[in-house]
Design an enzyme around this catalytic site. Structure first.
Site, PDB file in Angstrom:
ATOM      1  N   SER A 433       0.846  -0.833  -0.121  1.00  0.00           N
ATOM      2  CA  SER A 433      -0.048   0.218  -0.203  1.00  0.00           C
ATOM      3  C   SER A 433       0.860   1.283  -0.096  1.00  0.00           C
ATOM      4  O   SER A 433       1.804   1.340   1.109  1.00  0.00           O
ATOM      5  CB  SER A 433      -1.099  -0.102   0.846  1.00  0.00           C
ATOM      6  N   ARG A 515      -8.590   2.496  18.357  1.00  0.00           N
ATOM      7  CA  ARG A 515      -8.640   1.744  17.024  1.00  0.00           C
ATOM      8  C   ARG A 515      -9.751   0.922  17.220  1.00  0.00           C
ATOM      9  O   ARG A 515      -9.611  -0.066  18.249  1.00  0.00           O
ATOM     10  CB  ARG A 515      -7.258   0.849  16.632  1.00  0.00           C
ATOM     11  N   TRP A 561      -9.320 -12.777  10.990  1.00  0.00           N
ATOM     12  CA  TRP A 561      -9.884 -10.680  11.078  1.00  0.00           C
ATOM     13  C   TRP A 561     -10.926 -10.773  10.842  1.00  0.00           C
ATOM     14  O   TRP A 561     -11.940  -9.721  10.824  1.00  0.00           O
ATOM     15  CB  TRP A 561      -8.817 -10.663  10.388  1.00  0.00           C
ATOM     16  N   GLU A 605      -0.615 -15.237  14.549  1.00  0.00           N
ATOM     17  CA  GLU A 605      -1.788 -14.936  16.333  1.00  0.00           C
ATOM     18  C   GLU A 605      -3.471 -15.857  15.997  1.00  0.00           C
ATOM     19  O   GLU A 605      -3.638 -15.822  16.559  1.00  0.00           O
ATOM     20  CB  GLU A 605      -1.974 -13.874  15.530  1.00  0.00           C
ATOM     21  N   HIS A 641       4.610 -11.964   3.053  1.00  0.00           N
ATOM     22  CA  HIS A 641       4.597 -11.016   3.767  1.00  0.00           C
ATOM     23  C   HIS A 641       3.749 -11.451   5.539  1.00  0.00           C
ATOM     24  O   HIS A 641       3.033 -11.720   5.693  1.00  0.00           O
ATOM     25  CB  HIS A 641       3.984  -8.732   3.480  1.00  0.00           C
ATOM     26  N   GLU A 665       9.248  -8.461   9.418  1.00  0.00           N
ATOM     27  CA  GLU A 665       9.555  -7.157   9.915  1.00  0.00           C
ATOM     28  C   GLU A 665      10.563  -7.075  11.021  1.00  0.00           C
ATOM     29  O   GLU A 665      10.405  -7.614  11.798  1.00  0.00           O
ATOM     30  CB  GLU A 665       7.527  -6.593  10.534  1.00  0.00           C
ATOM     31  N   HIS A 694       6.055   2.613  11.198  1.00  0.00           N
ATOM     32  CA  HIS A 694       5.051   3.004  11.997  1.00  0.00           C
ATOM     33  C   HIS A 694       5.607   4.418  12.317  1.00  0.00           C
ATOM     34  O   HIS A 694       4.906   5.258  13.251  1.00  0.00           O
ATOM     35  CB  HIS A 694       4.960   2.383  13.245  1.00  0.00           C
TER      36      HIS A 694
END
Length: 753
Positions: A433, A515, A561, A605, A641, A665, A694
């Site tokens: 993105s 959030r 999600w 996760e 990713h 990351e 970030h």
């Protein structure tokens, strides 16, 4: 023995996300602290009243948090990292925000605390930090103030407190290493003080949350429970509260504790009610977590009644949500766009309170007519054509081992890909993105609201994609992306284009701090009615001679999600999504897209809470990814990713994905993450993130070069890629241009040697 009901907690954010708006207004300096505190008071009063009106007997107090309930507990115990402390040693709401965000309207900015997933949910908590010799004292009295508030409003109150052992388990040691369990005797006096204060207020029951008791804890931690609870007994009745899994494996530890009741999650756990009744002390209250607190489905109350009815009258019994309703949206009644059939299948937090009232009344009276009436829509759903697609079920049943295998091994594919793409050493790319500017967001919103027709919308999106390609060519990147201007969210976008998903208008749940996310809901078999990403990828590729990556969100991430179906396994849903996206890979390939990225940030996760359940999950999670990717030809390069801080324990599974390139990351860990890949001897290509997206800080060329040289000591340079560590959606263009220019320059310097 009258049966009561209760909830373990309620959503905090407000139906219209009032808390989020108040927090962000305060942080931006547009409102005062008093105005923020007033919004909190108003929300608490409203939520208590709503639960009471829906028929809840005992109201949870202490479940509200200004940022996160674990962080609230840290402040209660006086556990404030030195870098976040006020100069005079006092603690206020800004202290809390500095720990959570790194900054607040007052005080000096400092690095925020680490944030991680709350057990296996999509909620994040702020990780407590512990140092050797740490002192604790009752510091932040939010819980006591809120109990006073609720009592003044005339409510029957059940305070909620995160238990001492789970609190220590969730934290991390900073500086000199030591066993954090050794701090237990230092925090127990604060807990004793809090319980004494609650007793003074006439509180009968306190819900003390110890979800760590559903884990496979080390023996030393299990052994700590008895002395800890010996120290806490006697002031009020304690309801030892567990959730997200069953307690049977740790029941011997639990039944030895001097508490007066136990809450068990009978939705996610496999505990047998008759067995629990037999093994629990006869004078204990059993709180039965029968209503799912972390999904959106209406319960079949006839089933729930049958599950518990045999112990009615044999011991004190409460009925409850399985966990806090924090993980569920607030109110289904404000959803106006769901069709009547689908809407009748759902229950949000307030409807779940109503379910608990119906269940309590039926168990007390023996009259189940209302339960049958409530359960009729969810029973009818089992036969709905909206749920079952025979073609999908047939295709899933026909999967063979061959469907999850690429035609050739990585070495053969790599050769074909090198010949096709002729990329330089240290190839540069981004994760997908580009900045989502105000113009892009306005364009999408206008189209969604009907203020913009499809042609003008497409022209606008095409212009943003063209701009992204021009920017990347100007910067000298080697593998380009189209920038994802058309996507609101990496999961929602795919859900909107797949059959089997629905979306809500106001189904917000808190992710962390301010959030909130609005997860899609999987209501039936998943299929792809038409290509999703092909048109824009093809358009972007037509603008350049350089390869443009196709961008997909992987099946496990879409599953994790979203709110999943409850009538089929997670494995079934993941594989259905994988088959739908497999067709997308084939169509991208046919359209001339030679590099396709399948993002799986949620693979780790999604791990079950108990390590003994990991292998089964990883097996189908990896298989779903491979079904998605395996249709690609040898010279099509598959990227994936992932963004985690921990790979060691699942390295086998990451290698088993068999992606040609994995980007990860690593910038914040200073490349330490690569150690796992080096020790494992990871065979494929890897792009360690060279800067933290970030942060708005622009990394220097020298800094990036140094990181890449460090990476090359662990992974052969010919298998290294150069990329940021995540997508650039949340950044602005000025820092994006500057950071990418430095990244490209660093790669060029390394090529020159």
């Amino acid at each position: 023995m009258t049966i009561l009901n209760h909830t373990l907690g309620f959503p905090r954010v407000g139906l219209r996300r009032e808390l989020k708006k108040a927090q962000e207004s305060y942080w931006a300096g547009n409102s005062t602290r008093e105005e923020l505190l007033a919004v909190g008071r108003e929300l608490r009063a409203r939520h208590w009243d709503q639960q009471k009106q829906a028929g809840i007997d005992l109201l949870p107090v202490g479940d509200f948090a200004w940022y996160d309930h674990v962080l609230t507990t840290s402040l209660l115990l006086g556990n404030v990292p030195p870098r976040h402390q006020n100069k005079d040693g006092s603690v206020d709401i800004d202290t809390l925000f500095r720990i959570g965000r790194g900054r607040a309207p007052t005080g000096e900015p400092a690095a925020a605390a680490e944030m991680t997933k709350w057990f296996n949910t999509n909620y994040h908590y702020m990780v407590p930090e512990f140092v050797k010799g740490q002192q604790f004292k009752l510091t932040w009295t939010q819980l006591l103030e809120e109990v006073d508030e609720a009592l003044a409003l005339g409510h029957k109150v059940k305070p909620v407190l995160l238990g001492p052992i789970t609190y220590l388990w969730l934290g991390k040691v900073k500086g000199e290493q030591f066993d954090r369990l050794s701090l237990l005797n230092d925090i127990l006096p604060v807990y004793q003080q809090v319980l004494a204060e609650l007793a003074k207020r006439g509180i009968e029951w306190v819900q003390i949350d110890e979800p760590a008791l559903v884990l496979e804890l080390p023996q030393a931690w299990l052994d700590a429970y008895k002395p800890a609870y010996d120290a806490l007994q006697g002031q009020v009745k304690l309801l030892l509260t567990t959730y997200f899994e069953g307690v049977t494996p740790n029941l011997d530890t639990i039944t030895a504790l001097p508490v007066q009741g136990l809450h068990v999650d009978l939705v996610h756990g496999k505990d047998d009610v008759a067995e629990l009744h037999k093994r629990l002390p006869s004078d204990w209250l059993l709180s039965a977590g029968l209503i799912n607190g972390r999904n959106v489905w209406r319960a079949d109350l006839t089933e729930k009644y049958a599950q518990i009815k045999d112990i009615v009258g044999k011991r004190d019994l409460w009925v409850a949500s399985s966990c806090s309703l924090l993980h569920s949206p607030i109110d289904l009644s404000v959803e106006t766009r769901l069709d009547a059939e689908v809407k009748s299948w759902f229950a949000f937090a307030l409807q779940k309170c109503h379910e608990l009232a119906l269940l309590r009344d039926a168990l007390n009276s023996g009259d189940t007519a209302a339960l049958a009436e409530w359960s009729a829509p969810i029973q009818a759903r089992r036969h709905s054509t909206r749920v079952h697609n025979p073609a999908v079920e047939k295709r899933l049943a026909a999967i063979t081992a061959q469907d999850s295998q690429r035609a050739n091994v990585y070495e053969v594919r790599a050769e074909a890909q090198r010949a096709r793409f002729k990329l330089p050493a240290w190839p540069t790319t981004t994760i997908g993105s580009f900045p989502q500017t105000t113009e892009i967001r306005t364009l999408r919103l206008d189209f969604k609201k009907g203020n913009l027709d499809a042609n003008n919308y497409r022209t606008g999106i095409a212009e943003h994609i063209k701009q992204a390609i021009v920017e990347q060519e100007r910067l000298g990147l080697d593998v380009l992306v189209h920038g994802e201007a058309e996507r609101n969210d990496m999961v929602e976008y795919f859900g909107e284009h797949l059959d089997g998903f629905v979306f809500t208008q106001n189904g917000w749940v808190q992710s962390y701090g301010s959030r909130c996310v609005k997860p899609p809901i999987v209501i039936g078999d998943v299929s792809r009615p038409a290509p999703i990403t092909v048109e824009w990828a093809k358009y972007a590729q037509s603008l350049t001679d350089k390869p443009v990556k196709g961008m997909l969100t992987g099946p496990v991430t879409i599953l994790c999600w979203s709110f999943p179906r409850e009538d089929v396994s997670r494995e079934t849903i993941a594989k259905q999504i994988a088959l739908a996206l497999r067709d997308e890979v084939a169509d991208l390939e046919a359209a001339g897209i030679g590099i396709i990225q399948i993002d799986e940030p949620a693979l780790r996760e999604g791990l079950p809470l108990r390590r003994s359940d990991w292998d089964a999950y990883l097996q189908w999670g990896v298989e779903a990814f491979r079904i998605n990717a395996a249709v690609a030809k040898d010279d099509t390069q598959i990227h994936t990713h992932m963004c985690y801080c921990e790979f060691n324990d699942i390295m086998d599974s990451i290698a088993a994905l068999d992606a040609d390139v994995i980007t990860i990351e690593t910038s914040r860990s200073d490349m330490e993450l690569l150690e796992s890949f080096e020790e494992f001897d990871y065979p494929n290509e890897i792009g360690p993130g060279v800067y933290d997206i970030h942060s708005p800080n622009v990394p220097s060329v020298e800094w990036i070069e140094a990181l890449l040289k460090k990476a090359a000591k662990r992974i052969p340079a010919e298998r290294l890629w150069v990329n940021p560590d995540c997508g650039l959606k949340t950044r602005g263009w000025p820092e994006t241009r500057a950071a990418l220019a430095n990244m490209v320059q660093a790669a060029q310097n390394l090529r020159r040697g």
